[in-house]
Design a protein around this motif. Sequence first.
Motif, PDB file in Angstrom:
ATOM      1  N   VAL A 821       0.846  -1.182   0.000  1.00 44.55           N
ATOM      2  CA  VAL A 821       0.000   0.000   0.000  1.00 44.55           C
ATOM      3  C   VAL A 821       0.886   1.238   0.000  1.00 44.55           C
ATOM      4  CG1 VAL A 821      -1.716   1.321   1.298  1.00 44.55           C
ATOM      5  CG2 VAL A 821      -1.902  -1.159   1.160  1.00 44.55           C
ATOM      6  N   PHE A 822       0.614   2.174  -0.926  1.00 48.41           N
ATOM      7  CA  PHE A 822       1.348   3.435  -1.027  1.00 48.41           C
ATOM      8  C   PHE A 822       0.382   4.583  -0.768  1.00 48.41           C
ATOM      9  CE2 PHE A 822       3.373   0.416  -3.872  1.00 48.41           C
ATOM     10  CZ  PHE A 822       4.723   0.576  -3.613  1.00 48.41           C
ATOM     11  N   THR A 823       0.904   5.657  -0.242  1.00 51.81           N
ATOM     12  CA  THR A 823       0.112   6.873  -0.120  1.00 51.81           C
ATOM     13  C   THR A 823       0.145   7.618  -1.449  1.00 51.81           C
ATOM     14  OG1 THR A 823       2.040   8.106   0.673  1.00 51.81           O
ATOM     15  CG2 THR A 823       0.614   7.083   2.339  1.00 51.81           C
ATOM     16  N   LEU A 824      -0.915   8.342  -1.730  1.00 49.06           N
ATOM     17  CA  LEU A 824      -0.987   9.160  -2.936  1.00 49.06           C
ATOM     18  C   LEU A 824      -1.174  10.616  -2.525  1.00 49.06           C
ATOM     19  CD1 LEU A 824      -3.272   7.063  -5.337  1.00 49.06           C
ATOM     20  CD2 LEU A 824      -0.817   7.463  -5.525  1.00 49.06           C
ATOM     21  N   PRO A 825      -0.560  11.531  -3.256  1.00 49.65           N
ATOM     22  CA  PRO A 825       0.198  11.335  -4.489  1.00 49.65           C
ATOM     23  C   PRO A 825       1.692  11.120  -4.291  1.00 49.65           C
ATOM     24  CG  PRO A 825      -0.147  13.654  -4.121  1.00 49.65           C
ATOM     25  CD  PRO A 825      -0.804  12.962  -2.982  1.00 49.65           C
ATOM     26  N   LYS A 826       2.136  11.081  -3.044  1.00 45.66           N
ATOM     27  CA  LYS A 826       3.579  11.024  -2.810  1.00 45.66           C
ATOM     28  C   LYS A 826       4.180   9.685  -3.195  1.00 45.66           C
ATOM     29  CE  LYS A 826       6.882  12.337   0.794  1.00 45.66           C
ATOM     30  NZ  LYS A 826       7.044  12.695   2.223  1.00 45.66           N
ATOM     31  N   SER A 828       4.595   6.924  -1.277  1.00 44.90           N
ATOM     32  CA  SER A 828       5.509   6.394  -0.271  1.00 44.90           C
ATOM     33  C   SER A 828       4.882   5.133   0.330  1.00 44.90           C
ATOM     34  CB  SER A 828       5.771   7.432   0.823  1.00 44.90           C
ATOM     35  OG  SER A 828       4.556   7.810   1.446  1.00 44.90           O
ATOM     36  N   ALA A 829       5.700   4.114   0.553  1.00 41.10           N
ATOM     37  CA  ALA A 829       5.188   2.836   1.043  1.00 41.10           C
ATOM     38  C   ALA A 829       4.629   2.991   2.448  1.00 41.10           C
ATOM     39  CB  ALA A 829       6.299   1.797   1.025  1.00 41.10           C
ATOM     40  N   ARG A 830       3.465   2.404   2.689  1.00 38.45           N
ATOM     41  CA  ARG A 830       2.823   2.511   3.987  1.00 38.45           C
ATOM     42  C   ARG A 830       2.672   1.154   4.660  1.00 38.45           C
ATOM     43  NH1 ARG A 830      -2.439   2.448   5.996  1.00 38.45           N
ATOM     44  NH2 ARG A 830      -2.709   3.787   7.828  1.00 38.45           N
ATOM     45  N   LEU A 831       2.204   0.145   3.918  1.00 35.79           N
ATOM     46  CA  LEU A 831       2.007  -1.200   4.449  1.00 35.79           C
ATOM     47  C   LEU A 831       2.395  -2.207   3.391  1.00 35.79           C
ATOM     48  CD1 LEU A 831      -1.541  -0.885   6.080  1.00 35.79           C
ATOM     49  CD2 LEU A 831       0.584  -1.273   7.325  1.00 35.79           C
ATOM     50  N   LYS A 832       2.711  -3.428   3.841  1.00 31.92           N
ATOM     51  CA  LYS A 832       2.958  -4.501   2.878  1.00 31.92           C
ATOM     52  C   LYS A 832       2.732  -5.847   3.534  1.00 31.92           C
ATOM     53  CE  LYS A 832       7.928  -4.319   3.698  1.00 31.92           C
ATOM     54  NZ  LYS A 832       9.212  -3.971   3.111  1.00 31.92           N
ATOM     55  N   LEU A 833       2.388  -6.815   2.701  1.00 32.80           N
ATOM     56  CA  LEU A 833       2.239  -8.203   3.119  1.00 32.80           C
ATOM     57  C   LEU A 833       2.980  -9.053   2.099  1.00 32.80           C
ATOM     58  CD1 LEU A 833       0.951 -10.539   4.750  1.00 32.80           C
ATOM     59  CD2 LEU A 833      -1.009 -10.372   3.212  1.00 32.80           C
ATOM     60  N   LYS A 834       4.023  -9.731   2.589  1.00 31.27           N
ATOM     61  CA  LYS A 834       4.853 -10.528   1.685  1.00 31.27           C
ATOM     62  C   LYS A 834       4.354 -11.968   1.683  1.00 31.27           C
ATOM     63  CE  LYS A 834       8.944  -9.271   3.344  1.00 31.27           C
ATOM     64  NZ  LYS A 834      10.404  -9.052   3.355  1.00 31.27           N
TER      65      LYS A 834
END
Length: 1011
Positions: A821-826, A828-834
């Motif tokens: 999950v990235f924030t918009l419009p910047k 930048s990574a916010r969350l992830k699930l590998k």
Amino acid sequence: MRRFLRPGHDPARERLKRDLFQFNKTVEHGFPHQPSALGYSPSLRILAIGTRSGAVKLYGAPGVEFMGLHRENNAVVQIHFLPGQCQLVTLLDDNSLHLWSLKVKGGVSELQEDETFTLRGPPGAAPSATQITVVLPHSSRQLLYLGTESGNVFAVQLPAFHPLEDQAISSDAVLQRLPEEARHRRVFEMVEALQEHPWDPNQILIGYSRGLVVIWDLQGSRVLCHFLSSQQLENVFWQRDSRLIVSCHSDGSYCQWRMVSDSPQPEPLRSCVPYGPFPCKAITKIFWLTTKQGLPFTIFQGGMPRASYGDRHCISVVHSGQQTAFDFTSRIIDFTVLVEVDPAAAFDDPYALVVLAEEELVVIDLQTAGWPPVQPPYLASLHCSAITCSHHVSNIPLKLWERIIAAGSRQSTHFSTMEWPIDGGTSLAPAPPQRDLLLTGHEDGTVRFWDASGVCLRLLYKLSTVRVFLTDTDPNESLSAQGEEEWPPLRKVGSFDPYSDDPRLGIQKIFLCKYSGYLAVAGTAGQVLVLELNDEEAEHAVEQVEADLLRDQEGYRWKGHERLCARPGPVRFEPGFQPFVLVQCQPPAVVTSLALHSEWRLVAFGTSHGFGLFDHQQRRQVFVKCTLHPSDQLALEGPLSRVKSLKKSLRQSFRRIRRSRVSSRKRRPAGPPGEVQEGSSRAERTGLQNMELAPVQRKIEARSAEDSFTGFVRTLYFADTYLRDSSRHCPSLWAGTNGGTVYAFALRVPPAERRMDEPVRAEQAKEIQLMHRAPVVGILVLDGRSVPLPEPLEVAHDLSKSPDMQGSHQLLVVSEEQFKVFTLPKVSARLKLKLTALEGSRVRRVSAARFGSCRAEDYGEHHLAVLTNLGDVQVVSLPLLKPQVRYSCIRREDVSGIASCVFTKYGQGFYLISPSEFERFSLSTKWLVEPRCLVDSAESKNRSHPRNGSGPEKSLGRARNSGSQSDGEGVLKEIQSTLEGDRGRVGTPTAQGCPSLGPDSPGPFVKVAQF
């Protein structure tokens, strides 16, 4: 950094999950794969089909379906219903007999296996002594007569399958009771036919393969009469009044024998070779049926001239001077004729011919002139041409639904108006709460529209794209056209046609807008068609536009197939979806992704070379983007060329091994090996060591940019979101590639009043490169409430809330190996699930779905439905990316099933379990489509055969359109409350929100590398 903490157990959440998620495989749509046996119960009016894999499927009225599976994985050879009972007997190819019953439990009928039995011979006897060839259920409902290869007939008592040795009929006993001139051993080989006397249950007919037919008295154990043919016997039919016996033979002839018990008949009353005088194939089954008009129906299988038509699969119908040989495109398994069931009736009066072919079920109306086929409400031949893709659309508006049905009804004028004759049982399933469409693309360039609202998958309309292109065949020619004077009088019947004029016609991607009626269809040779729904026939030229995806690229040469040639000039199109523009990609590679935005009148398409955007209102190309990597030479070979060379495969394999060894040496022993931002401080990492950490994740190996097909465009997505700055949102197009790259283009769409005057403009705003370079399989934008953006025109039709454009939007990028999950419009990574790091699996399909609660009517949650390469389906929460549930759905070895899976917007799914069958499953407790039916042995005794009328398809359509949601949901709630017992009611929780983000700085095109 709290996302690394192990989540605690929340009882309230667990209860809520039970109200939201439940996995069920509900029903199988389509035609059974590899059918091997057919059975029919005249009293129950239910049809049974057995398969080579040991499955037994029962069908009655639309919605009445049952399925049973033998414990042994053996082919079903024969199916016989017990007279007047809700029971049937199956014979498998391992010579075992199985008794099945329809039993009522909880108000619905269930198919259960009761007994199993294998006929055993005396010690030392040959296997042929007890190899069953014919099964005869006796009208007493207590006996089963079994004919064998040795010529003996055994009797077993039901339901326990108890052998009755004193009632067995041995070939020696029959031989001793024959006249002297008929006593020679050659007439006794295997038993080919067993039939009970139409009026006297104490007499049975036994037919032997060498041509001998005897009428045996069960009480007196004697031969009442016998007939001896000079040709090998195939089958026998006993006429309703018991005065005539008709036998069919291996030389393509049939004989009539008069029932006279006083004197023997050395010669038949009449012998006929219908398609002689030249050598003919065997007639394997025959019916001789009487009518009130006096002239009988003669219906038989086979008998065609061996030299000229020996490869045809035919069933011939002869009546009142009319003769037709119905020619099927696949092998005939078995057939039966539906006749008057009243035992007191003097005539058969046949009204329908039911034929089970290897690839379809065909029903012929014998009451209407010309004997037209009856359109089946189920058992559709999904694979009449091989399925190449599928697309599901939920909650179709009534207006579009009626227009599609109207277009399809004009294609069904050749069908009979007879009501569906197999109408046993009663469907108790609630009316579908909404109208759903399942669209399937096929190898022959057709798209079929199926009603997927309920248990029965019914064909509504068929679209063909062949007329747009020049092919070897004329689209107007009829396959069934034949001169009146030709002999045999063949007539093509059925819809199964596995042959495609050109493999380039194959449909690869489909996208339908249910609000505007626009349809986009893309194919194997780079063709993209945009169509609109027209209720009238039209003749117009299809505008052609070429999209060169290798523009300004030098040194590339396409080695694959050529493009399809479009038909010049005006083309006549029938009512329905009509193409108005053709976008031809160059090179003509397979279209791998497709997106349509009907509000902006834009269509996006992608191939292995790049992607493009087309304005179908102004009929002009907006832009093309080449995604080809310098090493992507394989992308230029095409699907019909030779794939990787052995040398290159070995080289890439060794490179991967070398990279994995190097990375394992560099791996640090402490701290979480997951991805972190470059700006993370060491203090945070040391603080994590003192906390309870989540399970250790395996490292995801980064893929080389030299891996083949990195430019392959996997997904395209339109969104109205914040792309340049946080103060203004704008239309945008997102594209994800096989190399882990995401491209974002800002679009300027003119307002409606200047839409035709000003061009649509696009500018690349962002490019994201995932560090592990895994293929991007899904892109989704969440609004300020963390809800997926609505579909185009959905808000305008008051079917969805307006998206929250006040809070910060978030971008979800799903690759094969992780969710991020990235924030918009910047960006930048916010969350992830590998996912791969945790489970070793890869994402194959992902779709956003709304899961409604089975308890609280107005409560629901938006989550991701995910299918992995291991065949597991999972639900991942939005936007926190927390795994909710996980179920095993598809066998991991079933690669084609995994590739064919499609999710719906309400937590259901479809996948191919065979080339001709879709398995339907549900992840939701609220949305469940499954058969619920009741069969009573006494319910249909006084039924008459169906009359010609409006047909089942029209009545079904009315039920779909007028069905209310309250009745069906009331039944579902009552069932659910019964199953849940006294479990406490869960209160409605608050929606999961996300913290507000700070202001983002505006800027021009930004390239972001994510680690």
